[in-house]
Structure formats: C-alpha cells, structure tokens
Scaffold this active site. Structure first.
Site, mmCIF file in Angstrom:
data_model
loop_
_atom_site.group_PDB
_atom_site.id
_atom_site.type_symbol
_atom_site.label_atom_id
_atom_site.label_comp_id
_atom_site.label_asym_id
_atom_site.label_seq_id
_atom_site.Cartn_x
_atom_site.Cartn_y
_atom_site.Cartn_z
ATOM 1 N N ASP A 13 0.892 -1.432 0.069
ATOM 2 C CA ASP A 13 -0.238 0.113 0.182
ATOM 3 C C ASP A 13 0.773 0.956 0.322
ATOM 4 O O ASP A 13 0.390 2.529 0.600
ATOM 5 C CB ASP A 13 -1.201 0.236 1.144
ATOM 6 C CG ASP A 13 -1.906 -0.971 1.506
ATOM 7 O OD1 ASP A 13 -2.724 -1.489 0.840
ATOM 8 O OD2 ASP A 13 -2.240 -1.796 2.603
ATOM 9 N N GLY A 15 1.767 3.221 -2.797
ATOM 10 C CA GLY A 15 1.490 3.907 -3.575
ATOM 11 C C GLY A 15 2.174 2.873 -5.442
ATOM 12 O O GLY A 15 2.323 4.251 -6.102
ATOM 13 N N ALA A 39 -4.087 -8.554 -3.764
ATOM 14 C CA ALA A 39 -3.309 -6.484 -3.559
ATOM 15 C C ALA A 39 -4.017 -5.935 -4.420
ATOM 16 O O ALA A 39 -3.573 -6.004 -5.906
ATOM 17 C CB ALA A 39 -1.910 -6.672 -3.282
ATOM 18 N N HIS A 41 -4.555 -1.661 -6.031
ATOM 19 C CA HIS A 41 -4.201 -0.159 -6.274
ATOM 20 C C HIS A 41 -4.928 0.970 -7.274
ATOM 21 O O HIS A 41 -5.811 -0.158 -7.627
ATOM 22 C CB HIS A 41 -2.842 -0.681 -7.491
ATOM 23 C CG HIS A 41 -1.792 -1.606 -8.609
ATOM 24 N ND1 HIS A 41 -2.341 -2.903 -7.938
ATOM 25 C CD2 HIS A 41 -2.393 -1.374 -9.946
ATOM 26 C CE1 HIS A 41 -1.947 -3.003 -8.963
ATOM 27 N NE2 HIS A 41 -1.915 -2.179 -10.075
ATOM 28 N N THR A 42 -4.516 1.736 -6.958
ATOM 29 C CA THR A 42 -5.777 2.813 -7.169
ATOM 30 C C THR A 42 -4.943 3.697 -9.093
ATOM 31 O O THR A 42 -4.049 3.787 -7.863
ATOM 32 C CB THR A 42 -6.625 3.928 -5.996
ATOM 33 O OG1 THR A 42 -6.736 2.636 -5.803
ATOM 34 C CG2 THR A 42 -6.958 4.912 -7.367
ATOM 35 N N ARG A 143 4.137 -29.574 -5.905
ATOM 36 C CA ARG A 143 4.395 -30.173 -7.702
ATOM 37 C C ARG A 143 2.761 -30.905 -7.798
ATOM 38 O O ARG A 143 2.378 -31.718 -8.443
ATOM 39 C CB ARG A 143 5.427 -30.679 -7.867
ATOM 40 C CG ARG A 143 6.336 -30.316 -7.155
ATOM 41 C CD ARG A 143 7.367 -31.432 -7.407
ATOM 42 N NE ARG A 143 7.515 -32.097 -6.901
ATOM 43 C CZ ARG A 143 8.200 -32.558 -5.538
ATOM 44 N NH1 ARG A 143 9.371 -31.587 -4.950
ATOM 45 N NH2 ARG A 143 7.898 -33.883 -4.606
ATOM 46 N N VAL A 299 -9.072 -3.851 -1.757
ATOM 47 C CA VAL A 299 -9.088 -4.845 -1.806
ATOM 48 C C VAL A 299 -10.516 -5.554 -1.154
ATOM 49 O O VAL A 299 -11.310 -5.590 -1.470
ATOM 50 C CB VAL A 299 -8.223 -6.242 -1.828
ATOM 51 C CG1 VAL A 299 -8.979 -7.571 -2.254
ATOM 52 C CG2 VAL A 299 -7.423 -6.301 -3.325
ATOM 53 N N THR A 300 -9.788 -5.312 0.161
ATOM 54 C CA THR A 300 -10.836 -5.283 1.276
ATOM 55 C C THR A 300 -11.551 -4.273 1.845
ATOM 56 O O THR A 300 -12.770 -4.611 2.411
ATOM 57 C CB THR A 300 -9.874 -6.148 2.882
ATOM 58 O OG1 THR A 300 -9.155 -5.248 2.564
ATOM 59 C CG2 THR A 300 -9.074 -7.344 1.859
ATOM 60 N N LYS A 330 3.355 9.755 -0.665
ATOM 61 C CA LYS A 330 2.261 11.033 0.271
ATOM 62 C C LYS A 330 2.815 11.329 1.608
ATOM 63 O O LYS A 330 2.678 12.240 2.245
ATOM 64 C CB LYS A 330 1.803 9.638 0.875
ATOM 65 C CG LYS A 330 0.514 8.612 0.177
ATOM 66 C CD LYS A 330 -0.707 8.102 1.636
ATOM 67 C CE LYS A 330 -1.247 7.549 0.592
ATOM 68 N NZ LYS A 330 -2.377 6.750 0.944
#
Length: 429
Positions: A13, A15, A39, A41-42, A143, A299-300, A330
């Site tokens: 997270d 960026g 995971a 991302h925006t 395997r 995602v969550t 940030k």
C-alpha cells in the site's frame, strides 16, 4: 539500465500503482511477477479512477501487459476484472495482455481452505484476504497445482484435478468440511478455459524478444518487502517473495534484465492485518494519518494501521531488495504536523538494535527509539519541484535519505499522476 523494477519497501500500500502508471507511459511492456489478486492498487488518470488487483497497471495505457509465472491466477477474478475495466473504456485483448502458460491457477478449493483456516478457533489468524493465494502457492510448491496450460488438455486437466483433490479432500475431511467433487471442478474449469486460454503465452519468450529489441520493460511488484515470505515479518507475511529478485524468477528473464530497482515507501508507515508494527500509533496522530491518507484497503476495504516512518526496517528492506533508489510517497499527508517522529533504532529487552530481529516474539517486543523532526505549516500537495516544498519538508526528506542509506529518486505529493518531484530518472540511471 533500460528496464525498471518497482517493489514495495514496507508492508504494501505504498503507492506503487501511481508510480507504475507514471513510469509506464515510457515503458513498452509492464510485467507482474508475483502475488495474486489479493493486493489492489488505484490509478488516477485524468478524471478516471481505475482499481486493479490482478491486471498489470500498463493495461490502462494500452501497453503490452504480462502476468508472469510467479503470479497465481484466479481465472474467474481475471475475467471479472477484465470485464469491469473494459466497461471503463479500456481495451483488453490477447494482443495486449499475456498470461504465463505455466502460472498456477487459484481454484474454489483454495478460497475455501483459506477461509476455513482464518476462521478456525484454535489458531492465530494471519490476516489474509481469504482469496486463496496461500493455498495456491502451497500446491505449486507441492507439485500438484493446476496450471494455465492444463486448461488446454482435457485429459491432463482431469489428471491434475484428481491429484490435487486427493490432497485437498483429505484436508477438508480433517477440517470437518465436505469433499469437493472432481466432476464439478473439472466442469468449472472447462467452462472458464475458453476465456483464459487466448491470453496464455510463453511470457519468458515474449519478454526476451522485447528486451532483445531494446524495448523498455517495467516489472511491477505487488505488496511489499515486509510481507516477503522469507524476509518479512514471518508468519504475518504473504506466500510469495516480494523483493526484486523475484522479478527474474517470476517472469523467466535473467537477473541482469531486471534493471534499476525502485523501492516505494510512504513518508509514514501503514499495515493491514495482523503482525508486528513497532511504530504503530493508537492516538490522534495515528487517526489523522489514516484520515488524511485515506488508509483503507483497495481489495478488502479494511482500515489500515498507521504509524511514524520506520527508518530501521525500511533501510533493512532496501538492502535486502537491492534497491537503487526510493520513491517517497504521500509526503502531503504530513502537512500540518507540528512534530514528526522517525524511528532510528529499536529496544528489545534493554538492548538497542539497528535492525528488526528475526523472531516473531522478539519483533513483538521491539520498542521504537524516535528522533523528532520539526513539521511544516505550508502545503506540499501537488508540488512538482523542490522550490514548491516548505524548507522543513525538504529537511525531512533529506533526513530520511540519510537514515535509510539510499538515494531518494523521486517524491510523490498527491494521488495525481503528474504530481511528482523527480531527482533521479529510473529509466536513465
């Protein structure tokens, strides 16, 4: 170095999505090399906001986008994401997206097993997204995985399903769960196969040809180094290697082809889920960081834990990951803080340490030793040059650079793509 590898230097997270998008307009190919759709991302491109979990960031710019063999692919999630992004006007075809034919598939049994383990009463939860990532990697190492290429051969698919269910149904019985039908799983995979197989390709060759013809490849990492299965805060980690070395193993290119390694780090720290977090804040400062930084998982939707910048652990991940330069993101979230703290060491049982101890119990005891820096009143939001930054913000960035022992290559000052201060061009370094 013609190629660039982007990796997270913290707990994810950081960026990465914005920076990958910022770099991708100069790349010819964007390749993912590990993780799954756990995971997100925006990407903010003009007035459009794209939320990706599995697709490489390059797809929104029409770049050749590769999902490498190190990625575990949920075929149903892939199709759903393609459909969703297509509705936003992004053209996604097999000419634009390639999936490694040797990539492991995430199956319904993986998602169910993930949830069963997280919900059990007799164990400590890891804090997974319950999307089946870990169980899929287990089958890969064991395997017995079903891979993309198996979808093209009905006889081989039945054999793979029989093999994997021999293992999983024993687990399901032990967990008090009903067995999964082989016929049902074969039918589900047979139905989804025509939507996946057109994208299947020997991506190692695709990338080799691209590099041979002097095309620029951007390797896109997911999550962060502190979630690496070997180098992270084990066992509160993901199930794959997230450091830059995986860019080679997870795509099939040679180690020399991963190029310049750009580590992404926030100007403060965040973490989702369980596990140690030495600089975590439980006060008004922590709440302010979360609110200003909009710290909720893509995602969550889970609220992220927030804390001051940890120079000790970040320096450690940069060294392990072979990072050439850091993108500090940030910075604008810190605007207005009168005092900003940075962790410069730990104390564990009275001993001062300059690294994070390896053991889970020792990590939980790590108490941060802080250095206090003066904050700034002016705004850094949208800054695109050093001249746009308050003097104390410049001092903060330079002090971080000294403590992590790695050059700050660029600074991101907002979610907008162009709001970047560039000191070192990754594609020309």
């Amino acid at each position: 170095m013609a190629n660039v590898t982007v990796v997270g230097a913290q707990w994810g997270d950081e960026g990465k999505g914005k920076l990958v998008d910022w770099l991708s307009h100069r790349a010819d190919v964007v390749a993912r090399f590990q993780g799954g759709h756990n995971a997100g991302h925006t990407l903010v491109v003009g007035e459009n906001v794209y939320k990706l979990s599995l697709l490489p960031s390059g797809v929104v710019r029409g770049k050749l986008s590769v999902i490498g063999n190190g990625v575990v692919v949920d075929p149903w999630a892939f199709v759903a994401e393609v459909d969703r992004i297509a509705q936003q006007g992004v053209v996604i075809t097999p000419d634009v997206v390639k999936i490694s034919e040797t990539a492991t598939l995430i199956l319904p049994i993986h998602r169910e097993l993930d949830a069963l383990r997280e919900n059990r009463d007799d164990g400590e939860p890891i804090g997974t997204t319950r999307r089946g990532i870990g169980p899929a990697y287990e089958d890969k190492v064991g395997r017995r995985a079903v891979r993309v290429i198996d979808l093209a051969d009905p006889a081989a698919l039945k054999a793979r399903v029989k093999d994997i269910l021999h293992h999983h149904n024993a687990l399901r019985r032990g967990l008090g769960h009903e067995e999964y039908s082989a016929d049902q799983l074969v039918a589900e995979l047979t139905e989804i196969a025509p939507k996946i197989l057109p994208y299947a390709a020997p991506v190692w060759r695709v990338l080799k040809d691209a590099i041979k013809s002097d095309q620029k490849v951007l390797f896109e990492g997911a999550q962060g180094a502190l979630l690496d299965v070997d180098h992270g805060t084990y066992p509160f980690v993901t199930s794959s290697n997230t450091v830059s070395g995986q860019a080679s193993a997870g795509t099939g290119v040679g180690p020399r082809d991963v190029g310049y390694v750009l580590g992404i780090a926030k100007a403060y720290m965040t973490r989702v889920g369980e596990g140690p977090f030495p600089t975590e804040l439980h006060d008004a400062d922590g709440q302010m960081l979360g609110e200003r930084g909009h710290e909720f998982g893509v995602v969550t939707g889970r609220k992220r834990r927030c804390g001051w910048f940890d120079a000790v652990i970040t320096r450690q991940t940069l060294q392990v990951g072979g990072v050439h330069g850091v993108a500090l993101t940030k910075l604008d979230v810190l605007d207005g803080f009168k005092t900003i703290k940075v962790c410069v060491a730990y104390e564990v049982d009275g001993e001062r340490l300059d690294h994070l101890p390896a053991g889970k119990e020792a990590q939980a005891k790590a108490t941060p030793v802080y250095e206090e820096l003066q904050g700034w009143e002016g705004s850094t939001a949208g800054a695109r040059s050093w001249a746009d930054l308050p003097a104390e913000a410049v001092k903060y960035v330079r002090r971080i650079e000294e403590l992590i022992e790695c050059p700050i290559a660029l600074v991101s000052t907002s979610p907008e793509r162009e709001d970047v201060i560039l000191m070192q061009d990754p594609f020309r370094s």
